[in-house]
Design an enzyme around this catalytic site. Structure first.
Site, short mmCIF file in Angstrom:
data_model
loop_
_atom_site.label_atom_id
_atom_site.label_comp_id
_atom_site.label_asym_id
_atom_site.label_seq_id
_atom_site.Cartn_x
_atom_site.Cartn_y
_atom_site.Cartn_z
CE1 TYR A 256 -3.61 -2.31 5.61
CE2 TYR A 256 -3.18 -0.04 4.96
CZ TYR A 256 -3.56 -1.33 4.65
OH TYR A 256 -3.88 -1.65 3.34
CB SER B 298 -0.88 0.02 1.26
OG SER B 298 -1.56 1.24 1.37
#
Ligand SMILES: NC(=O)c1ccc[n+]([C@@H]2O[C@H](COP(=O)([O-])OP(=O)(O)OC[C@H]3O[C@@H](n4cnc5c(N)ncnc54)[C@H](OP(=O)(O)O)[C@@H]3O)[C@@H](O)[C@H]2O)c1
Length: 258
Positions: free
Chosen positions: A148, A138
């Site tokens: 994350y 990501s």
């Protein structure tokens, strides 16, 4: 390519990979937790594209399930020559939270399973002298919002390192770094996404076509769309203190989303 195994192949980015491969006549092996949704998705691809679809019900937070999927990736019967290491979700828990359960879940699915399955795919494919491994990271890896971001930074570095170890074997490894993509990811995490400008959202099918073009060109990293390439380039060259302030603003805006 003859057969693609996709973790999280029933929704969002994983389903878009499955559509793209089915449209090219590639057989599929889809992995996810929900058996009914897996069966429905498989039936749809068989009917629409006439391709063979195998399903594996597996919760990748479970190590026995990770082993079953790894065994399938390494098998020489109906071998897999494309592996999309995709299943994942948001981990919003604070880094100060004494309860590590959300973090542990993130590590199992987006670190340990990614490592275990990438290794199994790499062994099988390098023995056969061909294959593609796509690890879904990501652009979050370039900011510093939470675990994350940290996990996806690991995925990016892991993917490039795997590419180095498999160099010369005929196996291409690419890290896909998406920006914001319209999928079930945000609703599953209770993120409304209203603070995200419309122009920054990407379409999953378009993202996957851009990624597959990059993989075919042998790129180690794929960042689809001009907008997100520019954002990533700016984030990579901005002083880290400014990135930290930007990350704090993004987190604050998200916490105030209506
Ligand atoms: N959407 C974005 O904006 C965005 C941006 C950058 C990166 N990403 C990354 O892209 C990947 C795919 O996300 P997405 O947006 O497509 O999410 P999504 O629409 O929520 O789809 C997630 C898929 O993963 C499966 N899955 C979730 N947990 C699993 C588990 N424990 N074991 C096995 N399968 C599991 C889900 O099926 P079941 O629920 O049936 O298991 C589903 O098929 C993730 O790695 C995510 O971090 C997404």
């Amino acid at each position: 390519m003859h057969r693609a195994l996709i973790t999280g192949g029933t929704a969002g980015i994983g389903a878009a990979f499955a559509r793209a491969f089915a449209g090219r006549g590639t057989a599929l092996v889809l992995v996810a937790r929900n058996p009914e949704r897996l069966a429905e998705t498989a039936a749809q691809f068989r009917a629409e594209h006439g391709v063979e679809v195998e399903t594996i019900v597996a919760d990748l937070s479970d190590r026995e399930a990770q082993q079953r999927v790894a065994d399938r990736l390494e098998s020489s019967v109906d071998p897999v020559d494309v592996f999309v290491n995709n299943a994942g979700f948001s981990v919003k828990a604070s880094l100060l939270d004494p309860d590590l359960s959300q973090h542990d879940l993130g590590f199992e699915v987006m670190v340990r399973a990614v490592l275990k399955l990438g290794g199994a795919a790499g062994r099988g494919m390098s023995e056969r002298g061909r294959g593609w491994i796509i690890n879904v990271g990501s652009v979050s890896a370039l900011v510093t919002q939470n675990n994350y971001s940290a996990i996806k930074a690991w995925v990016g570095n892991y993917s490039e390192s795997l590419g180095v170890q498999l160099h010369g074997t005929g196996v291409q490894v690419t890290a896909l770094m998406p920006g914001w993509v319209r999928t079930e990811f945000h609703s599953r995490a209770g993120i409304k996404g209203s603070s995200i400008p419309g122009v920054l959202w990407l379409d999953a099918d378009r993202l996957v076509e851009d990624c597959l073009r990059d993989v075919a060109r042998g790129k180690p990293v794929s960042i689809p769309s001009k907008r997100w390439k520019l954002i990533a380039a700016v984030l990579r060259t901005t002083p880290r203190g400014i990135v930290a302030r930007l990350s704090a603003v993004l987190s604050h805006r998200r916490s105030r989303e209506k």
